[in-house]
Design an enzyme around this catalytic site. Structure first.
Site, short mmCIF file in Angstrom:
data_model
loop_
_atom_site.label_atom_id
_atom_site.label_comp_id
_atom_site.label_asym_id
_atom_site.label_seq_id
_atom_site.Cartn_x
_atom_site.Cartn_y
_atom_site.Cartn_z
CG HIS A 262 -1.94 -1.13 1.17
ND1 HIS A 262 -3.29 -0.92 1.12
CD2 HIS A 262 -1.77 -2.47 1.14
CE1 HIS A 262 -3.92 -2.08 1.06
NE2 HIS A 262 -3.01 -3.04 1.08
CG ASP B 89 -5.05 1.69 2.43
OD1 ASP B 89 -3.95 1.67 1.88
OD2 ASP B 89 -5.82 0.70 2.49
#
Ligand code: UDP
Length: 453
Positions: A16, A119
């Protein structure tokens, strides 16, 4: 008008943080100010690249928030997903991320960014941004295809129509006929009744639907049916801004993504330079997956029996599981990298002819961008869905027959299947190779996809 200022807040996991850094680089190259939010331990993932960008006149700022690991029952310094020792502690990790809320809101108040890209695993950031009237974009870090599968599976629950875990069922309403088994679904997607869904997963799903829209590390031509499906059938506002890895053009940026490489990049390139074009199989399973010792042995034997030359990246947790004598026997044929590989550099080298991958989305897209056929070996996350995209939609890969979703101590794949899949892609039918090559050289076209703001 004031300069636009984007806040980026990735989940603390390499898969990520790496694309988030690329996103930040992308927006600063277009005159936007970028600030990345992370924890002290993860600063090193970003710092060198930020330094290099600064020298080029592009400033990316970084702000740190303390991560309360010990306070949440995690080991000291457990600030990243791959450091969480057991699946039971994943919940504690999530709780610790939620405790970042207050200091994060202080940062929002202080900096008042124009936009937040955060996220999907930080769903509470939606409310934080809303408090200050800041639009939030969600970053899932996966393919359109995978999110369309998730939507269909959770909406229609086709896994309830089969009697055993190994029976395949069709994913309803998708543009292609895609089949999966229960054991390949993520545990969050196979929840039968709404009431059994944890509040955290519920929040995560709901927050993904709210907000300003969704940014994807993908590109339209790769999965047009699924971009359309996502935008028109699921009615979400979305931007495809990938492949993000292509914004890394010089050797330093390609060699050092996420961690310092465990091998000298020049040594690695020299080894590859001495090899024939498209002859090397690159084997790497990302930053999180861990295999059992017996699975490592099957993999080693499978690679050896294929007779192909290879680079194999072995994670530190798996280092001791290399079968005795393997390295010595294969030293003329293979290079073992213990720890972290300069993956982008390797994939882009012309000596590399195939990629054995766990189908993490970053790796998958990096392999696609390098025009490589893939041996697909999904392990956990949404990797089984990405595998279907590669094998059945793009038709640029061959599977090893992995069927069991498991993050730690994954096993069950046999050496014969590994050997056969490697041989198929590397010796490859002409048609398959041609299909993979068509994504190569996207770099030239990438400018067209930088229409984020
Ligand atoms: N990566 C790397 N060297 C390694 C292992 C991984 O540079 O030895 C990078 C890889 O290029 C990718 C990311 O780490 O950008 C891994 O993300 P992915 O989504 O493929 O898998 P995850 O680690 O999240 O399972």
């Amino acid at each position: 008008m004031d300069q636009l200022h984007f806040f980026f807040f990735p989940l603390m996991a390499h898969g990520h943080m790496i694309p988030t850094l690329d996103m930040a680089k992308l927006v600063v190259s277009r005159g936007v100010k970028a600030t990345i939010i992370t924890t002290p331990l993860n600063q090193s993932v970003f710092s060198k690249a930020i330094q290099r960008n600064k020298q080029e006149g592009n400033e990316i700022d970084i702000r740190l928030i303390k991560f309360q690991a010990v306070e949440n029952g995690l080991p000291e310094g457990c600030e990243r997903l791959d450091l969480v020792p057991t699946d039971e502690l994943l919940n504690n990790f999530t709780m610790a991320t939620i405790m970042m809320k207050e200091p994060f809101e202080q940062l929002l108040q202080e900096c008042r960014p124009s936009c937040l890209v955060s996220d999907m695993f930080l769903p509470w950031t939606y409310d934080s941004a809303a408090k200050f009237n800041i639009p939030r974009l969600v970053f899932h870090g996966t393919s359109y295809f995978a999110l369309c599968v998730t939507d269909s599976v959770t909406r229609y629950k086709p896994f309830m129509n089969v009697s055993s875990d190994s029976d395949a069922f069709v994913i309803p309403n998708l543009p292609h006929q895609i089949k999966l088994t229960r054991t390949q679904l993520t545990p969050f997607d196979r929840i039968e009744e709404e009431k059994d869904m944890s509040p955290m997963i519920k929040e995560l799903r709901e927050s993904g639907l709210k907000g300003y829209g969704v940014v994807f590390n993908s590109f339209y031509e790769l999965e047009p049916d699924y971009v359309e499906y996502y935008a028109n059938v699921l009615s979400r506002k979305t931007w495809a801004i990938g492949p993000l890895s292509l914004c890394n053009r010089d050797i330093e940026d390609k060699a050092e993504r996420g961690k310092n490489s465990s091998i000298d990049k020049h040594e690695c390139m020299k080894w590859l330079d001495s090899k024939k074009s498209s002859s090397i199989v690159y084997v790497c399973f990302g930053s999180v997956a861990i295999f059992t010792a017996s699975q490592m042995e099957e993999l080693a034997m499978g690679i050896e029996a294929s007779g192909q030359e290879f680079i194999w990246v072995v994670r530190p947790d798996n280092e001791e599981c290399l079968p005795e004598g393997f390295e010595e026997r294969t030293k003329e044929k293979g290079l073992i990298i213990r720890g972290w590989a300069p993956q982008l550099l390797i994939l882009d080298h012309e000596a590399v002819g195939a990629f054995v991958t766990h189908c993490g989305w970053n790796s998958t897209l990096e392999g696609i961008s390098a025009g490589l056929p893939m041996v697909t070996w999904p392990v956990f996350g949404e990797q089984f869905y990405n595998e279907k995209l590669v094998i059945e939609v793009l038709r640029t890969g061959v599977g090893v027959g992995s069927v069991q979703w498991k993050r730690i101590d994954s096993e069950g794949v046999k050496r014969e299947a590994i050997t056969e899949a490697i041989k198929k892609v590397i010796v490859g039918e002409e048609a398959e190779l041609k299909r993979t090559r068509k994504w190569q050289g996207r770099q030239l076209k990438q400018e067209a996809h930088l229409t984020l703001v």
